[in-house]
Scaffold this active site. Structure first.
Site, PDB file in Angstrom:
ATOM      1  CG  HIS A 161      -1.959   1.047   1.235  1.00  8.65           C
ATOM      2  ND1 HIS A 161      -3.151   0.938   1.918  1.00  8.65           N
ATOM      3  CD2 HIS A 161      -1.994   2.279   0.667  1.00  8.65           C
ATOM      4  CE1 HIS A 161      -3.873   2.029   1.759  1.00  8.65           C
ATOM      5  NE2 HIS A 161      -3.180   2.869   1.012  1.00  8.65           N
ATOM      6  CG  HIS A 190      -1.348   6.076  -2.626  1.00  5.90           C
ATOM      7  ND1 HIS A 190      -2.482   5.875  -3.377  1.00  5.90           N
ATOM      8  CD2 HIS A 190      -1.637   5.631  -1.374  1.00  5.90           C
ATOM      9  CE1 HIS A 190      -3.435   5.349  -2.608  1.00  5.90           C
ATOM     10  NE2 HIS A 190      -2.949   5.185  -1.384  1.00  5.90           N
ATOM     11  CG  HIS A 204      -7.668   3.161  -0.571  1.00  8.14           C
ATOM     12  ND1 HIS A 204      -6.921   2.605  -1.560  1.00  8.14           N
ATOM     13  CD2 HIS A 204      -6.832   3.990   0.120  1.00  8.14           C
ATOM     14  CE1 HIS A 204      -5.676   3.070  -1.491  1.00  8.14           C
ATOM     15  NE2 HIS A 204      -5.594   3.923  -0.472  1.00  8.14           N
ATOM     16  CD  GLU A 257      -7.724   6.485   4.420  1.00  7.62           C
ATOM     17  OE1 GLU A 257      -8.214   6.532   3.282  1.00  7.62           O
ATOM     18  OE2 GLU A 257      -6.622   7.018   4.716  1.00  7.62           O
ATOM     19  CG  ASP A 309      -1.788   5.653   2.680  1.00  2.00           C
ATOM     20  OD1 ASP A 309      -2.025   5.383   1.499  1.00  2.00           O
ATOM     21  OD2 ASP A 309      -2.655   6.111   3.458  1.00  2.00           O
ATOM     22  CG  ASP A 310      -0.211   8.931   0.467  1.00  3.95           C
ATOM     23  OD1 ASP A 310      -0.122   8.875  -0.770  1.00  3.95           O
ATOM     24  OD2 ASP A 310      -1.235   8.565   1.083  1.00  3.95           O
TER      25      ASP A 310
HETATM   26  N1  HPA Z   1      -6.770   7.234   1.025  1.00  2.00           N
HETATM   27  C1  HPA Z   1      -7.435   7.519  -0.091  1.00  2.00           C
HETATM   28  N2  HPA Z   1      -6.840   8.010  -1.163  1.00  2.00           N
HETATM   29  C2  HPA Z   1      -5.530   8.203  -1.138  1.00  2.00           C
HETATM   30  C3  HPA Z   1      -4.788   7.910  -0.022  1.00  2.00           C
HETATM   31  C4  HPA Z   1      -5.448   7.386   1.120  1.00  2.00           C
HETATM   32  O1  HPA Z   1      -4.874   7.078   2.175  1.00  2.00           O
HETATM   33  N3  HPA Z   1      -3.514   8.231  -0.321  1.00  2.00           N
HETATM   34  C5  HPA Z   1      -3.485   8.675  -1.594  1.00  2.00           C
HETATM   35  N4  HPA Z   1      -4.715   8.667  -2.101  1.00  2.00           N
HETATM   36 ZN    ZN Z   2      -3.847   4.696   0.409  1.00  5.45          ZN
END
Ligand code: HPA
Ligand code: ZN
Length: 331
Positions: A13, A15, A193, A196, A274-275
C-alpha cells in the site's frame, strides 16, 4: 531504525505520488518551469499538518502538478525503490493515480512508461520485484473510471491490478461494480481502499460486489464483529498504514492504534506506508512506530513481514524464496 524494522518485507500500500518529497517538488518545478504555490521546502513541509483525508488530498493533488515527463515519473519511482530497498523491501506493489495526471493533460503513456521503466531498472538495481496497480479516483465517478480503464487497456499498460482511492465517504464501492467486473474478466488483481474513513458497509461492498482480494486500510471493519469474523475466516489481507492513520486522524495516537487487537483477532494484517513523504516515514518507520508505540517485539514485526509476503500478488516460488529468507536466523 532498529534491526527488526528492516526485516525483508513486501510493501502493498504505497501511492507513488505520495512519495513525492518536498525537495523533489521544487527540483521538478524548476526542471519543468511549473510554478508552485509554496515559498520553499520548509513552507511546504509546514503544511503537512492534516485534519482528515480531504485536507491531505488537497495538498497531494496540488504537489503532483510538477510531474510532467516520463523522466519525472521514472525519477519518482526510482527514488522510492532505492529508499524502500534500504528498508528491507523486497517486493513493492505500487499504486498510481492515472486520472490525477491525465486530467492535467499528461498522457497516460507518459505516466505508465516512466513508472514501468523505473520498476524494470529497480528490479535489477535494487533487487525489488513488484508491479503497478492503477487506482481510480472514486470522487470522479464510475464513468470516468471506465474510460480510464479503456485507456489502460488500449495502451497495453503493464499493470497487475486495479484499486480505488481518493475521497471515500459518499463514494461507496458498489458504484464501481462494472469496471471491477471488467478488470476481473481480463485477469487483473482487484483491491480497493475501504474502511479508512468510510463505514464497515463499504468493506462489505468491496468484498461482495467488487470481489477484492485485499482491502486497503479496512481499520473501521473493527466496528462490525461479524465482518471481522468473515475477514478472519477468509484471511482477507488488510493493508494497514499506521502513520497515515494517525496523521489523518483515523486513529488518535499510535498508542491507541487497533493493529495489536487486529493481529490478536487473527486478521491478516500488513504494515505499509501509504504516502510516506507526507506522513512522516517510509515502511521501516511504520514498523518502528508500531514497535515503539504498541510494544511490538521482533517476533511480531516478523509476523507482519510474513503476512506481507503471504498477501502479495507473486508466484509461489518467489513467495517461498522471500519467506525462506525471512525465516533464516539473523547473523
Ligand atoms: N486514502 C485515499 N486516497 C488516497 C490515499 C489514502 O490514504 N492516499 C493517496 N490517495
Ligand atoms: Zn492509500
Amino acid at each position: 531504525m532498529s534491526g527488526a524494522a528492516v526485516v525483508p518485507k513486501a510493501e502493498l500500500h504505497i501511492h507513488i505520488e505520495g512519495t513525492l518529497e518536498a525537495e523533489m517538488v521544487f527540483d521538478l518545478a524548476s526542471r519543468n518551469r511549473v510554478p508552485v504555490p509554496f515559498a520553499d521546502v520548509e513552507d511546504l513541509r509546514a503544511r503537512y499538518a492534516f485534519s482528515d483525508l480531504g485536507s491531505f488530498l488537497e495538498l497531494y493533488y496540488s504537489c503532483m502538478a510538477v510531474l510532467r515527463s516520463e523522466e519525472d515519473f521514472a525519477d519518482l519511482a526510482n527514488a522510492y525503490l532505492a529508499r524502500a530497498a534500504s528498508e528491507g523491501v523486497r517486493h513493492a506493489e505500487i499504486f498510481f493515480d492515472p486520472q490525477a495526471h491525465t486530467a492535467r493533460g499528461v498522457p497516460l503513456a507518459v505516466v505508465v512508461d516512466g513508472l514501468s521503466a523505473a520498476l524494470r531498472t529497480g528490479a535489477r538495481r535494487y533487487g525489488v520485484s513488484g508491479g503497478l496497480i492503477a487506482c481510480f479516483l472514486r470522487d470522479l465517478g464510475p464513468e470516468a473510471a471506465m474510460a480510464t480503464f479503456d485507456q489502460l487497456l488500449e495502451h497495453q499498460s503493464p499493470i497487475i491490478g486495479i484499486g480505488l482511492d481518493s475521497a471515500e465517504v459518499g463514494y461507496p464501492p458498489a458504484m464501481f461494480s462494472d469496471v471491477y467486473a471488467r478488470a476481473r474478466a481480463v485477469g487483473l488483481h482487484c483491491v480497493a481502499h475501504a474502511g479508512e474513513e468510510g463505514p464497515p458497509e463499504y468493506v462489505r461492498q468491496a468484498l461482495d460486489i467488487l470481489h477484492v482480494e485485499r482491502v486497503d486500510h479496512g481499520v473501521r471493519s473493527l466496528e462490525d464483529p461479524a465482518l471481522v469474523a468473515r475477514l478472519v475466516d477468509d484471511q482477507i489481507p488488510l493493508t494497514v498504514c499506521p502513520l497515515s492513520n494517525v496523521r489523518l486522524r483515523v486513529v488518535g495516537r499510535m498508542e491507541d492504534h487497533p493493529i495489536a487487537g487486529m493481529l490478536d483477532a487473527g486478521l491478516a494484517v500488513t504494515v505499509n506506508s501509504d504516502d510516506p513523504a507526507y506522513f512522516g516515514g517510509y515502511v521501516g518507520a511504520n514498523y518502528s512506530a508500531v514497535a515503539s508505540g504498541l510494544g511490538f517485539d521482533d517476533e511480531t514485526l516478523r509476523r507482519l513481514a510474513r503476512n506481507s509476503f503471504d498477501a502479495a500478488f507473486m508466484d509461489q516460488s518467489l513467495r517461498r524464496r522471500y519467506l525462506d529468507e525471512l525465516s533464516r536466523p539473523v547473523s
